[in-house]
Design a protein around this motif. Structure first.
Motif, short mmCIF file in Angstrom:
data_model
loop_
_atom_site.label_atom_id
_atom_site.label_comp_id
_atom_site.label_asym_id
_atom_site.label_seq_id
_atom_site.Cartn_x
_atom_site.Cartn_y
_atom_site.Cartn_z
N PHE A 1 3.00 12.46 3.18
CA PHE A 1 1.77 12.06 2.40
C PHE A 1 0.62 12.21 3.74
N ILE A 2 -0.22 12.98 3.60
CA ILE A 2 -1.62 13.08 4.53
C ILE A 2 -2.90 12.57 4.21
N CYS A 3 -3.58 11.77 4.65
CA CYS A 3 -4.97 11.15 4.43
C CYS A 3 -5.62 11.34 5.43
N THR A 4 -6.70 12.14 5.63
CA THR A 4 -7.83 12.38 6.70
C THR A 4 -9.16 11.95 5.95
N ASN A 5 -10.03 11.41 7.01
CA ASN A 5 -11.24 10.98 6.86
C ASN A 5 -12.29 11.91 7.80
N ILE A 6 -13.14 12.29 6.95
CA ILE A 6 -14.31 13.03 7.70
C ILE A 6 -15.36 11.96 8.14
N GLN A 7 -15.78 11.61 9.28
CA GLN A 7 -16.56 10.37 9.22
C GLN A 7 -18.19 10.93 9.64
N PRO B 1 2.41 1.50 10.54
CA PRO B 1 3.43 1.15 11.57
C PRO B 1 4.43 2.32 11.49
N ALA B 2 4.86 2.67 10.71
CA ALA B 2 5.98 3.49 10.67
C ALA B 2 5.78 5.24 10.59
N GLY B 3 4.49 5.37 10.54
CA GLY B 3 4.10 6.78 10.22
C GLY B 3 3.36 7.35 11.62
N VAL B 4 2.77 8.32 11.37
CA VAL B 4 2.09 9.03 12.32
C VAL B 4 0.64 8.83 12.06
N GLN C 1 0.85 -1.22 0.12
CA GLN C 1 -0.16 0.07 -0.01
C GLN C 1 1.00 1.17 0.12
N ALA C 2 0.11 2.26 -0.22
CA ALA C 2 0.66 3.68 -0.38
C ALA C 2 1.81 4.13 0.79
N PRO C 3 1.09 4.00 2.01
CA PRO C 3 1.93 4.41 3.36
C PRO C 3 3.40 3.57 3.46
N ALA C 4 3.27 2.23 3.24
CA ALA C 4 4.51 1.47 3.37
C ALA C 4 5.40 1.92 1.96
N ARG C 5 4.94 1.98 1.09
CA ARG C 5 5.71 2.34 -0.24
C ARG C 5 6.38 3.71 0.11
N LEU C 6 5.75 4.58 0.76
CA LEU C 6 6.23 6.12 0.70
C LEU C 6 7.35 6.08 1.68
N GLN C 7 6.80 5.22 2.74
CA GLN C 7 7.90 5.30 4.28
C GLN C 7 9.35 4.75 3.80
N ALA C 8 9.19 3.74 2.89
CA ALA C 8 10.58 3.01 2.12
C ALA C 8 11.18 4.16 1.30
N ALA C 9 10.41 5.11 0.84
CA ALA C 9 11.26 6.14 -0.04
C ALA C 9 11.54 7.26 0.93
N GLY C 10 11.28 7.23 2.41
CA GLY C 10 11.51 8.25 3.32
C GLY C 10 10.69 9.39 3.21
N ILE C 11 9.36 9.16 3.03
CA ILE C 11 8.36 10.06 2.94
C ILE C 11 7.41 9.59 4.34
N LYS C 12 7.09 10.74 5.00
CA LYS C 12 6.49 10.47 6.31
C LYS C 12 4.94 10.34 5.67
N SER C 13 4.18 9.36 6.53
CA SER C 13 2.81 8.93 6.23
C SER C 13 2.07 9.54 7.41
N PHE D 1 5.80 11.50 -5.06
CA PHE D 1 7.13 11.41 -4.39
C PHE D 1 8.07 10.65 -4.97
N GLY D 2 7.59 9.95 -6.50
CA GLY D 2 8.97 9.26 -7.00
C GLY D 2 9.02 7.81 -6.35
N ALA D 3 7.95 7.33 -5.62
CA ALA D 3 8.07 6.19 -4.80
C ALA D 3 7.64 4.88 -5.79
N LYS D 4 7.88 3.67 -5.53
CA LYS D 4 7.49 2.58 -6.01
C LYS D 4 6.02 2.57 -5.92
#
Length: 412
Positions: A290-296, A261-264, A236-248, A387-390
């Motif tokens: 990378f910021i993802c927000t849900n309005i419930q 698990p490695a993000g905030v 998934q995107a959070p793991a792909r981005l974290q592997a590229a050094g991008i905070k999720s 972000f140029g990630a996988k």
């Protein structure tokens, strides 16, 4: 690079999917956005209007108009039905698989044995042959009646009688022995646990559970956790981005249902203004993210079939979006989507299978039409492209469709 910001307005559909007559005839005619604006024709959402909401809707049922400066499209649901959990996994780049559909009655023996082995006290309660489990005198375990029946089980707890952690322990026990897509553990404070039992209902002579809006559990100290099954978070995107050094960063309901698990993460937050404020603070922080927000609360208003409440929450979101845009830097990109529909006028209180808007904003970006996208995964794929990630497991980036976009070169 900047920040890639995704806002998921939960359940904000813009019209039935083409396959609805064949697969979900109860949703024929559903249009969450369109029907809200028809019922409240003076409602104006100036930021969403400017971003192209009416363009995506394809009509102007009230005072809101098409935008000539918007970057917009429409996205179809690749997953079956219209489910928040699976929808968010799809957003993050997971290829949706056909869900396991099984009434709770088919697994009640196994679940009851597992709960008893953990020391919980169980009782079977229900109507004629259909039963749900009543656990420790304050928690109901049965079918979810708001999502597609058979695909989700609910653990509904009176938090005046048990702690949320105790309810989660019950939920985890249920999760360990069933294979449906989701086990939702939630609760709120009610004066008497009998209010939960009094909200028990059946569906189609095969499913039994608690009508969550009628139970009163949403009204006081509501807390929720979504326990999923069969999702590979590493694709998934959070793991792909974290592997590229991008905070999720995940805020709101998405933090309850997507692995990070490695993000905030900011889980178990329901209040829309709080969610918007937290996201604004993260947008204002330096660095790429990378910021993802849900309005419930829009989803909750849909379940309650409350058009006015839904419209009020949209106004809160619209005002919050303006503060986000004001805080964005030139390289930041904002994406506004939904995960399905929940038409409060359709005549039932469940999710509706609808296409959703795709609204994209970046300072100085010229107007563009992104067309019809076949999967919500295009959002996760676009985030990775930005972000140029996988890329994630599923989806196609829409960034090449933009006339002018600042994003990173692919990383080796």
């Amino acid at each position: 690079m900047g920040k890639f910001i995704v806002l998921v307005i939960d359940s904000f559909g813009i019209g039935e999917m083409p396959d609805v007559p064949q697969v979900r005839p109860q949703d024929i005619g559903a249009n969450t956005c369109g029907h809200i604006l028809q019922h409240m024709p003076t409602l104006r959402l100036p930021v969403l209007e400017r971003l192209g909401l009416m363009n995506a809707l394809g009509q102007q049922p009230g005072v809101m108009r098409f935008s000539d400066q918007a970057v917009w499209g429409r996205i179809g649901l690749q997953h079956e039905g219209g489910d928040t959990f699976v929808g968010h996994q799809e957003i993050m780049g997971t290829l949706p698989l056909p869900p396991l559909s099984l009434p709770f009655s088919a697994v009640i023996d196994e679940v009851e044995q597992a709960l008893k082995s953990k020391g919980f006290i169980t009782e079977r309660i229900g109507f004629e042959e259909l039963r749900y489990l009543w656990v420790n005198g304050a928690v109901a375990v049965g079918d979810n009646l708001e999502a597609d029946v058979g695909q989700v089980y609910n653990v509904s707890a009176n938090l005046s009688a048990v702690s949320f952690e105790q309810a989660l322990e019950i939920g985890r026990c249920v999760r360990s022995c069933v294979k449906v897509g989701r086990v939702i553990t939630f609760g709120g404070e009610v004066a008497d646990s009998a209010a939960i039992r009094g909200a028990a209902e059946t569906r189609l002579g095969e499913y039994i559970g608690i009508n969550a809006p009628r139970s009163g559990l949403y009204q006081q100290n509501f807390q929720v956790a979504h326990l999923g099954y069969g999702v590979d978070a590493q694709t998934q995107a959070p793991a792909r981005l974290q592997a590229a050094g991008i905070k999720s960063i995940l805020v709101g309901k998405v933090a309850d249902i997507v692995a990070n698990p490695a993000g905030v993460s900011y889980p178990q937050i329901v209040d829309s203004q709080t969610i918007l404020d937290i996201t604004l603070q993260e947008i204002q922080q330096p660095g790429d993210a990378f910021i993802c927000t849900n309005i419930q609360e829009t989803d909750l208003a849909g379940h309650a079939q409350d058009v006015e409440r839904y419209a009020n929450r949209l106004q809160v979101v619209d005002a919050g979006l303006q503060t986000w845009i004001d805080a964005m830097q030139p390289d930041d990109m904002l994406v506004v989507i939904a995960d399905h529909g929940n038409d409060p006028t359709i005549g039932h209180s469940r999710h509706t299978r609808e296409q959703v808007p795709l609204l994209v904003y970046q300072h100085g970006s010229p107007a563009a039409e992104l067309g019809w996208r076949t999967t919500l995964s295009d959002v996760g794929a676009s985030a990775c492209d930005f972000f140029g990630a996988k890329p994630p497991q599923n989806g196609t980036s829409f960034l090449p469709n933009l006339a002018s976009t600042h994003h990173a070169e692919p990383r080796s």
